[in-house]
Design a protein around this motif. Structure first.
Motif, PDB file in Angstrom:
ATOM      1  N   UNK A  38       6.350   6.066  19.781  1.00  0.00           N
ATOM      2  CA  UNK A  38       5.190   5.671  19.381  1.00  0.00           C
ATOM      3  C   UNK A  38       4.292   7.057  18.994  1.00  0.00           C
ATOM      4  N   UNK A  39       4.604   8.158  19.823  1.00  0.00           N
ATOM      5  CA  UNK A  39       3.943   9.192  19.342  1.00  0.00           C
ATOM      6  C   UNK A  39       4.422   9.749  18.181  1.00  0.00           C
ATOM      7  N   UNK A  40       5.779   9.731  18.061  1.00  0.00           N
ATOM      8  CA  UNK A  40       6.214  10.461  16.468  1.00  0.00           C
ATOM      9  C   UNK A  40       5.708   9.505  15.262  1.00  0.00           C
ATOM     10  N   UNK A  41       5.980   7.990  15.554  1.00  0.00           N
ATOM     11  CA  UNK A  41       5.564   7.027  14.611  1.00  0.00           C
ATOM     12  C   UNK A  41       4.034   7.240  14.155  1.00  0.00           C
ATOM     13  N   UNK A  42       3.169   7.209  15.019  1.00  0.00           N
ATOM     14  CA  UNK A  42       1.783   7.263  14.681  1.00  0.00           C
ATOM     15  C   UNK A  42       1.379   8.623  14.049  1.00  0.00           C
ATOM     16  N   UNK A  43       1.833   9.716  14.425  1.00  0.00           N
ATOM     17  CA  UNK A  43       1.728  10.884  13.813  1.00  0.00           C
ATOM     18  C   UNK A  43       2.077  11.098  12.449  1.00  0.00           C
ATOM     19  N   UNK A  44       3.109  10.266  12.233  1.00  0.00           N
ATOM     20  CA  UNK A  44       3.691  10.259  10.757  1.00  0.00           C
ATOM     21  C   UNK A  44       3.109   9.077   9.901  1.00  0.00           C
ATOM     22  N   UNK A  45       2.652   8.112  10.496  1.00  0.00           N
ATOM     23  CA  UNK A  45       1.900   6.914   9.747  1.00  0.00           C
ATOM     24  C   UNK A  45       0.577   6.698  10.404  1.00  0.00           C
ATOM     25  N   UNK A  46      -0.425   7.370  10.270  1.00  0.00           N
ATOM     26  CA  UNK A  46      -1.673   7.151  10.845  1.00  0.00           C
ATOM     27  C   UNK A  46      -2.263   5.874  10.774  1.00  0.00           C
ATOM     28  N   UNK A  47      -2.055   5.114   9.966  1.00  0.00           N
ATOM     29  CA  UNK A  47      -2.499   3.650   9.543  1.00  0.00           C
ATOM     30  C   UNK A  47      -1.852   2.728  10.551  1.00  0.00           C
ATOM     31  N   UNK A  48      -0.707   2.957  11.168  1.00  0.00           N
ATOM     32  CA  UNK A  48      -0.072   2.197  12.163  1.00  0.00           C
ATOM     33  C   UNK A  48      -0.800   2.380  13.414  1.00  0.00           C
ATOM     34  N   UNK A  49      -1.218   1.170  14.115  1.00  0.00           N
ATOM     35  CA  UNK A  49      -1.698   1.133  15.417  1.00  0.00           C
ATOM     36  C   UNK A  49      -1.200   0.403  16.313  1.00  0.00           C
ATOM     37  N   UNK A  50      -0.597   0.951  17.331  1.00  0.00           N
ATOM     38  CA  UNK A  50       0.127   0.537  18.477  1.00  0.00           C
ATOM     39  C   UNK A  50      -0.758   0.343  20.005  1.00  0.00           C
ATOM     40  N   UNK A  51      -0.690  -1.072  20.171  1.00  0.00           N
ATOM     41  CA  UNK A  51      -1.173  -1.402  21.751  1.00  0.00           C
ATOM     42  C   UNK A  51      -0.091  -1.598  22.738  1.00  0.00           C
ATOM     43  N   UNK A  57       0.923  -1.099  -0.046  1.00  0.00           N
ATOM     44  CA  UNK A  57       0.114  -0.076   0.098  1.00  0.00           C
ATOM     45  C   UNK A  57       1.069   1.333  -0.106  1.00  0.00           C
ATOM     46  N   UNK A  58       0.134   2.194  -0.398  1.00  0.00           N
ATOM     47  CA  UNK A  58       1.047   3.723  -0.227  1.00  0.00           C
ATOM     48  C   UNK A  58       1.349   4.244   1.266  1.00  0.00           C
ATOM     49  N   UNK A  59       0.738   3.685   2.194  1.00  0.00           N
ATOM     50  CA  UNK A  59       1.031   4.172   3.613  1.00  0.00           C
ATOM     51  C   UNK A  59       1.152   2.824   3.965  1.00  0.00           C
ATOM     52  N   UNK A  60       2.278   2.738   5.079  1.00  0.00           N
ATOM     53  CA  UNK A  60       2.177   1.438   5.886  1.00  0.00           C
ATOM     54  C   UNK A  60       1.112   1.298   6.902  1.00  0.00           C
ATOM     55  N   UNK A  61       0.749   0.234   7.248  1.00  0.00           N
ATOM     56  CA  UNK A  61      -0.292   0.121   8.122  1.00  0.00           C
ATOM     57  C   UNK A  61       0.097  -1.290   8.891  1.00  0.00           C
ATOM     58  N   UNK A  62      -0.777  -1.405   9.970  1.00  0.00           N
ATOM     59  CA  UNK A  62      -0.888  -2.682  10.816  1.00  0.00           C
ATOM     60  C   UNK A  62      -0.949  -2.375  12.174  1.00  0.00           C
ATOM     61  N   UNK A  63      -0.870  -3.479  12.976  1.00  0.00           N
ATOM     62  CA  UNK A  63      -1.084  -3.234  14.341  1.00  0.00           C
ATOM     63  C   UNK A  63       0.139  -3.788  15.092  1.00  0.00           C
ATOM     64  N   UNK A  64       0.729  -3.128  16.088  1.00  0.00           N
ATOM     65  CA  UNK A  64       1.670  -3.701  16.854  1.00  0.00           C
ATOM     66  C   UNK A  64       1.303  -3.669  18.216  1.00  0.00           C
ATOM     67  N   UNK A  65       1.495  -4.857  18.899  1.00  0.00           N
ATOM     68  CA  UNK A  65       1.254  -4.946  20.481  1.00  0.00           C
ATOM     69  C   UNK A  65       2.426  -5.243  20.906  1.00  0.00           C
ATOM     70  N   UNK A  66       2.793  -4.307  22.182  1.00  0.00           N
ATOM     71  CA  UNK A  66       4.002  -4.497  23.035  1.00  0.00           C
ATOM     72  C   UNK A  66       3.567  -4.549  24.464  1.00  0.00           C
ATOM     73  N   UNK A  67       4.429  -5.287  25.165  1.00  0.00           N
ATOM     74  CA  UNK A  67       4.143  -5.275  26.720  1.00  0.00           C
ATOM     75  C   UNK A  67       5.373  -4.742  27.110  1.00  0.00           C
TER      76      UNK A  67
END
Length: 297
Positions: free
Chosen positions: A113-126, A89-99
């Motif tokens: 995470x703050x920087x990454x998700x602002x730059x790539x809004x289709x990336x979801x981090x838990x 896809x044109x923009x990276x996407x997906x979910x990353x779960x971290x403990x």
């Protein structure tokens, strides 16, 4: 394999992982009766009982466990391959779960995470904050964060933070009344604020090191807490000496509400690492987060 077989296997896997038909049905978005029927069809086709059902729980039989050993890595591989298609896809996407621990989440993980998700809004981090040693494989996390000294040998580990130091401290009023400890064993004559470890349930023995000599001291006092911020507040209030990673108390040390002791016995140690199973194929989203977290001197 017929068309319905793969779906029935996936439904059996969900029930076994959730240990409940009710929770698995909610997770899959199907009715409990339809889910039960699918698992029963699978059992009938195999001629084996896969699950033991009681009014309170669901658990795999011996045959069910053997099937799970095959299904888990297979479905994880399928999931990873499907997720990796997002690279097209044109923009990276997906979910990353971290403990990780609260301290690691606040000081290391969140800024990245703050920087990454602002730059790539289709990336979801838990981010799952847990003071204990979470089994990231059983919990289906993509990765975990631990100090370098506590990493499992069969994991890939990437350094994500600088070396750390511990700090022993108390309020100036307490030290004026009770005196300043000169060596770690002097702590036995002081009121100390104990930390109960979530990972083991026991009290943390304070760890000191100087010139290659390591000392662990079991301290005593009238307070036992399992939250570092409460320990700092208790020390400021004059309840005794406390011990934690120095990041927690830099402000209080700077404003004079706390004073440091035994500083020459607190040598730097290995900081935080992101770790993940070597068998897991990293997704595009995970690789981007890993690069954002990677520590660069």
């Amino acid at each position: 394999m017929q068309g319905d077989d793969l779906g029935n296997l996936a439904k059996f896997l969900a029930v076994a992982q959730e240990a409940s038909f009710t929770r698995a049905a909610a997770k899959l978005g199907v009715s409990q009766s339809a889910l039960s029927h699918s698992v029963r069809r699978l059992e009938e086709k195999l001629g084996l009982r896969l699950l033991t059902r009681t009014t309170r729980s669901v658990a795999p039989t011996e045959a069910g466990e053997r099937l799970l050993d095959t299904l888990r890595p297979a479905f994880e591989d399928i999931e990873a391959k499907l997720t990796s298609l997002t690279a097209m896809r044109e923009r990276p996407a997906g979910t990353v779960r971290i403990s990780c621990s609260a301290h690691a989440a606040r000081t290391i993980l969140w800024p990245a995470v703050n920087r990454l998700t602002l730059e790539h809004p289709d990336i979801h981090v838990e981010i799952n904050v847990d003071a204990g040693f979470t089994d990231i494989v059983a919990g289906r996390f993509d990765a975990g964060v631990r100090l370098g000294e506590s990493l499992d040998k069969d994991m890939i580990a990437v350094r994500i933070g600088p070396r750390l130091r511990m700090a022993a401290f108390a309020s100036p009023a307490y030290l004026a009344q009770r005196g300043v400890p000169q060596v770690p064993h002097d702590l036995h004559a002081h009121a100390c604020i104990n930390l109960r470890l979530a990972s083991a349930g026991g009290l943390y023995a304070w760890e000191f090191e100087k010139d290659g000599r390591e000392i662990r001291v079991k301290v005593d006092g009238h307070l036992v807490l399992n939250d570092v911020d409460m320990m700092v507040d208790a020390a400021v209030a004059g309840h005794g000496l406390a011990f934690c990673i120095e990041d927690h108390v830099m402000r209080q040390l700077a404003d004079g509400s706390l004073a440091r002791v035994l500083e020459d016995w607190c040598e730097p140690f290995d900081g935080y690492y992101l770790y993940y199973p070597s068998s897991r194929q990293p997704t595009v989203a995970f690789r981007l987060l890993l690069d954002a977290l990677r520590y660069r001197d």
